[in-house]
Design a protein around this motif. Sequence first.
Motif, PDB file in Angstrom:
ATOM      1  N   LYS A  45      54.674  53.394  49.705  1.00  0.00           N
ATOM      2  CA  LYS A  45      56.090  53.028  49.964  1.00  0.00           C
ATOM      3  C   LYS A  45      56.070  52.555  51.337  1.00  0.00           C
ATOM      4  O   LYS A  45      56.733  51.483  51.607  1.00  0.00           O
ATOM      5  CB  LYS A  45      57.150  53.975  49.493  1.00  0.00           C
ATOM      6  CG  LYS A  45      58.367  53.535  49.552  1.00  0.00           C
ATOM      7  CD  LYS A  45      59.259  54.544  48.728  1.00  0.00           C
ATOM      8  CE  LYS A  45      59.773  55.709  49.603  1.00  0.00           C
ATOM      9  NZ  LYS A  45      60.684  56.803  48.998  1.00  0.00           N
ATOM     10  N   GLU A  46      55.670  53.538  52.426  1.00  0.00           N
ATOM     11  CA  GLU A  46      55.709  53.190  53.740  1.00  0.00           C
ATOM     12  C   GLU A  46      54.674  52.177  54.264  1.00  0.00           C
ATOM     13  O   GLU A  46      54.835  51.767  55.396  1.00  0.00           O
ATOM     14  CB  GLU A  46      55.589  54.308  54.571  1.00  0.00           C
ATOM     15  CG  GLU A  46      56.910  55.154  54.217  1.00  0.00           C
ATOM     16  CD  GLU A  46      56.819  56.763  54.895  1.00  0.00           C
ATOM     17  OE1 GLU A  46      56.239  56.640  56.075  1.00  0.00           O
ATOM     18  OE2 GLU A  46      57.008  57.691  54.263  1.00  0.00           O
ATOM     19  N   GLU A 105      54.590  57.988  48.833  1.00  0.00           N
ATOM     20  CA  GLU A 105      55.154  57.844  49.903  1.00  0.00           C
ATOM     21  C   GLU A 105      54.400  57.081  50.965  1.00  0.00           C
ATOM     22  O   GLU A 105      55.014  56.310  51.532  1.00  0.00           O
ATOM     23  CB  GLU A 105      55.668  59.247  50.500  1.00  0.00           C
ATOM     24  CG  GLU A 105      56.326  60.252  49.852  1.00  0.00           C
ATOM     25  CD  GLU A 105      57.889  59.514  49.833  1.00  0.00           C
ATOM     26  OE1 GLU A 105      58.308  59.230  50.778  1.00  0.00           O
ATOM     27  OE2 GLU A 105      58.645  59.645  48.606  1.00  0.00           O
ATOM     28  N   GLN A 137      47.402  47.410  58.957  1.00  0.00           N
ATOM     29  CA  GLN A 137      48.713  47.761  59.766  1.00  0.00           C
ATOM     30  C   GLN A 137      48.916  47.054  61.147  1.00  0.00           C
ATOM     31  O   GLN A 137      47.925  46.596  61.605  1.00  0.00           O
ATOM     32  CB  GLN A 137      48.537  49.257  60.039  1.00  0.00           C
ATOM     33  CG  GLN A 137      48.282  50.430  58.992  1.00  0.00           C
ATOM     34  CD  GLN A 137      49.571  50.299  58.195  1.00  0.00           C
ATOM     35  OE1 GLN A 137      50.577  50.337  58.734  1.00  0.00           O
ATOM     36  NE2 GLN A 137      49.371  50.484  56.717  1.00  0.00           N
ATOM     37  N   SER A 176      51.260  63.622  53.678  1.00  0.00           N
ATOM     38  CA  SER A 176      51.418  62.226  54.123  1.00  0.00           C
ATOM     39  C   SER A 176      51.171  62.160  55.604  1.00  0.00           C
ATOM     40  O   SER A 176      50.941  61.236  56.187  1.00  0.00           O
ATOM     41  CB  SER A 176      52.656  61.812  53.368  1.00  0.00           C
ATOM     42  OG  SER A 176      54.022  62.465  53.862  1.00  0.00           O
ATOM     43  N   SER A 177      52.307  63.180  56.147  1.00  0.00           N
ATOM     44  CA  SER A 177      52.256  63.083  57.577  1.00  0.00           C
ATOM     45  C   SER A 177      50.952  63.229  58.432  1.00  0.00           C
ATOM     46  O   SER A 177      50.693  62.539  59.165  1.00  0.00           O
ATOM     47  CB  SER A 177      53.282  64.206  58.380  1.00  0.00           C
ATOM     48  OG  SER A 177      52.653  65.604  58.191  1.00  0.00           O
ATOM     49  N   LYS A 227      49.208  59.821  57.688  1.00  0.00           N
ATOM     50  CA  LYS A 227      49.801  58.859  58.659  1.00  0.00           C
ATOM     51  C   LYS A 227      49.328  59.045  60.075  1.00  0.00           C
ATOM     52  O   LYS A 227      49.059  58.059  60.687  1.00  0.00           O
ATOM     53  CB  LYS A 227      51.135  59.013  58.865  1.00  0.00           C
ATOM     54  CG  LYS A 227      51.963  58.372  57.685  1.00  0.00           C
ATOM     55  CD  LYS A 227      53.608  58.585  57.828  1.00  0.00           C
ATOM     56  CE  LYS A 227      54.153  58.980  56.664  1.00  0.00           C
ATOM     57  NZ  LYS A 227      55.765  59.144  56.524  1.00  0.00           N
ATOM     58  N   LYS A 281      57.488  53.144  65.237  1.00  0.00           N
ATOM     59  CA  LYS A 281      58.285  53.990  64.381  1.00  0.00           C
ATOM     60  C   LYS A 281      58.252  55.273  64.626  1.00  0.00           C
ATOM     61  O   LYS A 281      58.979  56.184  64.583  1.00  0.00           O
ATOM     62  CB  LYS A 281      57.546  53.717  62.983  1.00  0.00           C
ATOM     63  CG  LYS A 281      58.058  52.330  62.234  1.00  0.00           C
ATOM     64  CD  LYS A 281      57.530  52.249  60.908  1.00  0.00           C
ATOM     65  CE  LYS A 281      57.886  51.010  60.392  1.00  0.00           C
ATOM     66  NZ  LYS A 281      57.124  51.047  58.911  1.00  0.00           N
TER      67      LYS A 281
END
Length: 124
Positions: free
Chosen positions: A62-63, A59, A79, A18-19, A22, A87
């Motif tokens: 959700k974010e 995840e 976005q 996920s990171s 992102k 963030k």
Amino acid sequence: MRIIVSNSSNDPIYEQISSQIKSMIIKGELEVGEGLPSIRGLAKGLQISVITTKRAYEELEKEGFIETIQGKGSFVAMQNKELMKEKKLKIIEEKLVEVVNESKLLGLNYREIEEMLRILFEEV
């Protein structure tokens, strides 16, 4: 899309996935509306459990980084890039506070930390 999973990392695999996704979204490497690999496809490509990739996608959803459309797949969500950057800056700031606190406990001064940071910044 290239994702690297490390078994030696302290972070769980789903967080590594996920990171990295992102980061690709924030940097603009993945555009709004761009499709992500299917959960099964990503799991197979990384040779990990489908449950792990599903958790990573959950995840991200959700974010607000991705949206999943039943029967069609997962896509990069619309976005606010400034908000996302803010963030990430907050996360970096929190980690730096930890570094400062640990440094003070060890008796390191600002110059020593600055030198360590400079070396790391050049190496990574």
